[in-house]
Design a protein around this motif. Sequence first.
Motif, mmCIF file in Angstrom:
data_model
loop_
_atom_site.group_PDB
_atom_site.id
_atom_site.type_symbol
_atom_site.label_atom_id
_atom_site.label_comp_id
_atom_site.label_asym_id
_atom_site.label_seq_id
_atom_site.Cartn_x
_atom_site.Cartn_y
_atom_site.Cartn_z
ATOM 1 N N PHE A 149 0.795 -1.228 0.000
ATOM 2 C CA PHE A 149 0.000 0.000 0.000
ATOM 3 C C PHE A 149 0.833 1.287 0.000
ATOM 4 C CE2 PHE A 149 -2.961 -3.164 1.409
ATOM 5 C CZ PHE A 149 -4.184 -2.750 0.896
ATOM 6 N N PHE A 150 2.043 1.224 0.524
ATOM 7 C CA PHE A 150 2.767 2.489 0.757
ATOM 8 C C PHE A 150 4.043 2.672 -0.066
ATOM 9 C CE2 PHE A 150 0.172 1.927 4.536
ATOM 10 C CZ PHE A 150 -0.360 3.197 4.695
ATOM 11 N N THR A 154 4.450 5.900 -2.537
ATOM 12 C CA THR A 154 5.348 6.953 -2.045
ATOM 13 C C THR A 154 6.469 7.217 -3.054
ATOM 14 O OG1 THR A 154 4.818 6.391 0.224
ATOM 15 C CG2 THR A 154 6.907 7.541 -0.140
ATOM 16 N N TRP A 158 6.658 10.998 -4.508
ATOM 17 C CA TRP A 158 7.742 11.887 -4.071
ATOM 18 C C TRP A 158 9.040 11.703 -4.860
ATOM 19 C CZ3 TRP A 158 6.011 15.553 -0.853
ATOM 20 C CH2 TRP A 158 4.859 15.262 -0.114
ATOM 21 N N ARG A 172 -0.086 10.901 7.998
ATOM 22 C CA ARG A 172 -1.384 11.450 7.600
ATOM 23 C C ARG A 172 -2.424 10.347 7.426
ATOM 24 N NH1 ARG A 172 -1.249 16.484 4.835
ATOM 25 N NH2 ARG A 172 -2.678 15.770 3.220
ATOM 26 N N TYR A 183 -11.880 8.523 4.534
ATOM 27 C CA TYR A 183 -10.473 8.924 4.462
ATOM 28 C C TYR A 183 -10.112 9.839 5.631
ATOM 29 C CZ TYR A 183 -6.110 9.242 1.840
ATOM 30 O OH TYR A 183 -4.800 9.108 1.429
ATOM 31 N N ASN A 273 -6.698 4.855 -5.468
ATOM 32 C CA ASN A 273 -5.225 4.937 -5.451
ATOM 33 C C ASN A 273 -4.627 3.721 -6.155
ATOM 34 O OD1 ASN A 273 -5.488 7.218 -3.944
ATOM 35 N ND2 ASN A 273 -4.606 6.395 -2.053
ATOM 36 N N ARG A 282 -3.149 8.289 -8.530
ATOM 37 C CA ARG A 282 -4.563 8.103 -8.186
ATOM 38 C C ARG A 282 -5.453 8.695 -9.268
ATOM 39 N NH1 ARG A 282 -4.447 12.282 -2.936
ATOM 40 N NH2 ARG A 282 -3.917 14.136 -4.123
ATOM 41 N N TYR A 313 3.880 20.572 -3.629
ATOM 42 C CA TYR A 313 4.120 19.952 -2.317
ATOM 43 C C TYR A 313 5.515 20.329 -1.814
ATOM 44 C CZ TYR A 313 0.351 16.531 -3.182
ATOM 45 O OH TYR A 313 -0.850 15.922 -3.419
ATOM 46 N N TYR A 348 3.582 21.065 4.837
ATOM 47 C CA TYR A 348 2.614 20.197 4.157
ATOM 48 C C TYR A 348 1.239 20.463 4.776
ATOM 49 C CZ TYR A 348 1.189 15.677 1.996
ATOM 50 O OH TYR A 348 0.603 14.676 1.266
HETATM 51 N N1 UDP Z 1 0.275 7.132 0.892
HETATM 52 C C1 UDP Z 1 0.585 5.886 0.382
HETATM 53 N N2 UDP Z 1 -0.412 5.118 -0.152
HETATM 54 C C2 UDP Z 1 -1.689 5.541 -0.215
HETATM 55 C C3 UDP Z 1 -2.014 6.815 0.294
HETATM 56 C C4 UDP Z 1 -1.003 7.602 0.825
HETATM 57 O O1 UDP Z 1 1.740 5.483 0.392
HETATM 58 O O2 UDP Z 1 -2.566 4.808 -0.723
HETATM 59 C C5 UDP Z 1 1.355 7.930 1.482
HETATM 60 C C6 UDP Z 1 2.130 8.681 0.379
HETATM 61 O O3 UDP Z 1 3.464 8.848 0.779
HETATM 62 C C7 UDP Z 1 1.386 10.013 0.349
HETATM 63 C C8 UDP Z 1 1.151 10.237 1.838
HETATM 64 O O4 UDP Z 1 0.839 8.927 2.345
HETATM 65 O O5 UDP Z 1 2.144 11.017 -0.249
HETATM 66 C C9 UDP Z 1 0.052 11.204 2.183
HETATM 67 O O6 UDP Z 1 -1.141 10.811 1.518
HETATM 68 P P1 UDP Z 1 -2.326 11.856 1.268
HETATM 69 O O7 UDP Z 1 -3.452 11.111 0.655
HETATM 70 O O8 UDP Z 1 -2.582 12.616 2.502
HETATM 71 O O9 UDP Z 1 -1.658 12.814 0.172
HETATM 72 P P2 UDP Z 1 -2.197 14.138 -0.552
HETATM 73 O O10 UDP Z 1 -3.690 14.017 -0.653
HETATM 74 O O11 UDP Z 1 -1.724 15.289 0.266
HETATM 75 O O12 UDP Z 1 -1.517 14.064 -1.880
#
Ligand code: UDP
Length: 371
Positions: A149-150, A154, A158, A172, A183, A273, A282, A313, A348
């Motif tokens: 999932f991460f 990520t 990034w 977060r 969410y 996502n 996403r 960001y 952020y």
């Molecule tokens: N993240 C992830 N998988 C997911 C959702 C989030 O790895 O399915 C991690 C990823 O590093 C992301 C961070 O959690 O940048 C923050 O997610 P968020 O949805 O808050 O990001 P934003 O909406 O600010 O782009």
Amino acid sequence: MSQARILVVGAGFAGSVTARVLAEAGCCVTVLDKRPHVGGNAYDTHDEHGVLVHPYGPHIFHTNSDKVFRWLSRFTEWRPYEHRVLASVKGQLLPIPINRTTLNRLYGLNLDEAGAAAYLEKVRVPVDPIKTSEDAVLSSVGPDLCDLFFRGYTRKQWGLELGQLSAGVVARIPTRTNDDDRYFTDTHQCMPKHGYTRMFENILDHPFVRVVTGVDDDGYAKNHREPPLHTVYTGPIDVYFGMRFGPLPYRSIRFEHVHLPDVSQHQPVGTVNYPNDYDFTRITEFKHITGQQTGAGTSIVREYPQDAGDPYYPVPRPENEVLYRRYRQLADALPNVTFVGRLAQYRYYNMDQVVATGMHAARKILASLRV
Ligand code: UDP
Ligand code: FAD
């Protein structure tokens, strides 16, 4: 107080909120933005098919602050909306944040809430102290869920590994053992009923506020012959100082907006996502979020993160914080300039946090002008 002339650079949340509070206190405020519209990244508009879309990516409002909610409620009515996100993992669409349903469906289990908690306790790999996002994810869900999932998400989002980002980035996203698939869990979750842009127009609609959009880099000079008493700057802090210590990294995104004329619903929830497949992170389908009844046809956006392009960001990691602190020192030495917002404070921040910082910044400016 005689009318203090204030220049606000940027018409996003930071600039607009600050401008409004200052104007209501009697200041004469000019707001400049180089974009052709107000609202900053929260700007929304109807696409050529009449669907309300967010050109700079999906913006979902949520806050625990009654104060922020009350203040914004002066400028908009709201439509209740609780955002739900599914992650496409191993051929299934599973709830993210990870919850009991995610575990049961992914692993073919039948855990109750206590069972889900016990499962996570068994697989988590506690890291102490938690410094990076990798430490944070491993400590809460362990290596397999981390990888599924991460890790990939990520890396795409990034261009960095989990271990290279501060823990706050993935913090977060909570982990749950119940079936709550929202969410966010904030007390206020809603969308401006007539869109963000209308809300911004109302915020900026004050006799002491003048808004000039579409300014070029010379905007200051052209629109303000006399120097202002105070400047509120909401752009990137490194740009303000000519990047004299080198550029602060900001991550950008290419937004691919697509209208599907023959599809009434593209996906079951607002956002799906894709942690492991494709170059985009996403897909968001706007009508889930806005509640717009579009009949046939729907508009979606895919997000492709990249380095080049508009700064969206700040990149939270220790070395960037060190560089930011150097710019911050320069900023602190300028009593007549206030740096506020996601780019200027290199934080952020969500929208509600920027509203709160804007209100705070305006109060500080007013206090300094009264001395
Ligand atoms: N993240 C992830 N998988 C997911 C959702 C989030 O790895 O399915 C991690 C990823 O590093 C992301 C961070 O959690 O940048 C923050 O997610 P968020 O949805 O808050 O990001 P934003 O909406 O600010 O782009
Ligand atoms: P911005 O909105 O970036 O506004 C700064 C403005 O300053 C811009 O309009 C820019 O054109 C202008 N500017 C900069 N330099 C100059 C210059 N030299 N001259 C003139 N004008 C200048 N937050 C949430 O709460 N919920 C969400 O769901 C959410 N989703 C997001 C999704 C994406 C893809 C992104 C990028 C952000 C998201 N956010 C979300 C965060 C939200 O966008 C920010 O918190 C908020 O919009 C920041 O407001 P700001 O005024 O600080 O900055």
